[in-house]
Design a protein around this motif. Structure first.
Motif, mmCIF file in Angstrom:
data_model
loop_
_atom_site.group_PDB
_atom_site.id
_atom_site.type_symbol
_atom_site.label_atom_id
_atom_site.label_comp_id
_atom_site.label_asym_id
_atom_site.label_seq_id
_atom_site.Cartn_x
_atom_site.Cartn_y
_atom_site.Cartn_z
ATOM 1 N N ALA A 71 19.415 28.756 -5.068
ATOM 2 C CA ALA A 71 19.013 29.508 -3.879
ATOM 3 C C ALA A 71 19.442 30.950 -4.091
ATOM 4 O O ALA A 71 20.546 31.215 -4.569
ATOM 5 C CB ALA A 71 19.688 28.942 -2.635
ATOM 6 N N ALA A 72 18.559 31.873 -3.761
ATOM 7 C CA ALA A 72 18.852 33.294 -3.947
ATOM 8 C C ALA A 72 18.296 34.077 -2.767
ATOM 9 O O ALA A 72 17.134 33.923 -2.403
ATOM 10 C CB ALA A 72 18.240 33.790 -5.250
ATOM 11 N N ILE A 116 12.531 23.437 -11.694
ATOM 12 C CA ILE A 116 13.714 23.790 -10.904
ATOM 13 C C ILE A 116 13.311 24.074 -9.453
ATOM 14 O O ILE A 116 12.538 24.992 -9.191
ATOM 15 C CB ILE A 116 14.411 25.043 -11.470
ATOM 16 N N PRO A 117 13.841 23.323 -8.491
ATOM 17 C CA PRO A 117 13.631 23.677 -7.086
ATOM 18 C C PRO A 117 14.324 25.019 -6.792
ATOM 19 O O PRO A 117 15.472 25.222 -7.175
ATOM 20 C CB PRO A 117 14.279 22.535 -6.310
ATOM 21 N N GLN A 118 13.579 25.896 -6.112
ATOM 22 C CA GLN A 118 14.090 27.230 -5.826
ATOM 23 C C GLN A 118 13.899 27.543 -4.350
ATOM 24 O O GLN A 118 12.838 27.281 -3.799
ATOM 25 C CB GLN A 118 13.325 28.263 -6.646
ATOM 26 N N PHE A 119 14.919 28.114 -3.760
ATOM 27 C CA PHE A 119 14.827 28.593 -2.381
ATOM 28 C C PHE A 119 15.141 30.083 -2.415
ATOM 29 O O PHE A 119 16.251 30.489 -2.776
ATOM 30 C CB PHE A 119 15.803 27.847 -1.467
ATOM 31 N N LEU A 120 14.151 30.892 -2.067
ATOM 32 C CA LEU A 120 14.242 32.346 -2.180
ATOM 33 C C LEU A 120 14.000 32.959 -0.812
ATOM 34 O O LEU A 120 13.013 32.633 -0.148
ATOM 35 C CB LEU A 120 13.206 32.831 -3.198
ATOM 36 N N TYR A 121 14.915 33.838 -0.389
ATOM 37 C CA TYR A 121 14.807 34.331 0.979
ATOM 38 C C TYR A 121 15.240 35.789 1.104
ATOM 39 O O TYR A 121 16.001 36.308 0.296
ATOM 40 C CB TYR A 121 15.628 33.457 1.931
ATOM 41 N N GLN A 173 10.277 27.734 -2.783
ATOM 42 C CA GLN A 173 10.076 27.886 -1.337
ATOM 43 C C GLN A 173 10.576 29.270 -0.950
ATOM 44 O O GLN A 173 11.631 29.711 -1.423
ATOM 45 C CB GLN A 173 10.844 26.840 -0.550
ATOM 46 N N PHE A 174 9.820 29.930 -0.078
ATOM 47 C CA PHE A 174 10.162 31.278 0.357
ATOM 48 C C PHE A 174 10.393 31.304 1.852
ATOM 49 O O PHE A 174 9.723 30.615 2.605
ATOM 50 C CB PHE A 174 9.024 32.245 0.014
ATOM 51 N N ARG A 175 11.317 32.153 2.261
ATOM 52 C CA ARG A 175 11.587 32.312 3.681
ATOM 53 C C ARG A 175 11.913 33.775 3.940
ATOM 54 O O ARG A 175 12.689 34.389 3.203
ATOM 55 C CB ARG A 175 12.758 31.430 4.083
ATOM 56 N N THR A 176 11.322 34.309 4.990
ATOM 57 C CA THR A 176 11.662 35.647 5.466
ATOM 58 C C THR A 176 12.186 35.480 6.880
ATOM 59 O O THR A 176 11.469 34.983 7.759
ATOM 60 C CB THR A 176 10.428 36.575 5.451
#
Length: 186
Positions: A71-72, A116-121, A173-176
């Motif tokens: 997660a980043a 690789i599962p990635q969570f980017l926000y 996955q992206f989140r703002t």
């Protein structure tokens, strides 16, 4: 602190290939923890915010075989791309993989990376744009970033990077977060 190009090209000890030093520390920790009876996976979870988030993103591309997920956040609306060019622009490290073989000595393992599962926000009100700082990007890198992904960090560059990532890999996955600046809002 961000695994920038200068860090990866550094030739003298003790800072030479700091990413490989991190890999060695991870392996050493595994040995010591297993000796104490801990059951471990052979991959690590990474999490980072701001510069350490950029580090996690770049480390995952450099060493996808040992990153289980990451997660980043607060990452300047910019990701290292898992390909060599975009919009007719070569993406050298740390923007992409065009010179990956040359600077790492091995080819980019796209197959492992895309697993690789990635969570980017990002925070919608984040104004901390490290792309503008000379300690993180050269003038040439900045020129390619602005031309390829946009000069305005939010929303332009952030959404351009998301689009390119979604075209290349299905595991991000992206989140703002609305109303959030360059801060952890927990």
């Amino acid at each position: 602190h961000m695994l920038d190009r200068d860090a990866l090209l550094w030739k003298k000890d003790p800072m030479k290939r700091i990413d490989l030093q991190m890999v060695a520390m991870i392996k050493d920790a595994f040995v010591h923890l297993q000796a104490k009876g801990f059951k471990l996976h052979d991959q690590v979870l990474m999490s980072g915010y701001s510069s350490s988030g950029v580090f996690a993103n770049r480390f995952a591309l450099l060493h996808p075989e040992i990153v289980k997920a990451y997660a980043a956040g607060g990452i300047n609306g910019l990701l290292m791309m898992p390909f060599s060019q975009c919009n007719n622009e070569k993406l050298n490290y740390p923007l992409g993989t065009d010179d990956f073989q040359k600077i790492t000595g091995s080819s980019f393992d796209f197959e492992s990376f895309q697993k690789i599962p990635q969570f980017l926000y990002m925070g919608e009100a984040d104004t901390n744009d490290a792309v503008q700082m000379d300690d993180g990007h050269s003038d040439k890198e900045r020129e390619v970033i602005y031309k390829t992904f946009g000069e305005v960090m939010l929303p332009d560059r952030w959404f351009a990077c998301q689009l390119q990532y979604k075209l290349a890999t299905h595991n991000a996955q992206f989140r703002t977060y609305s109303g959030v600046g360059h801060e952890m809002n927990v």
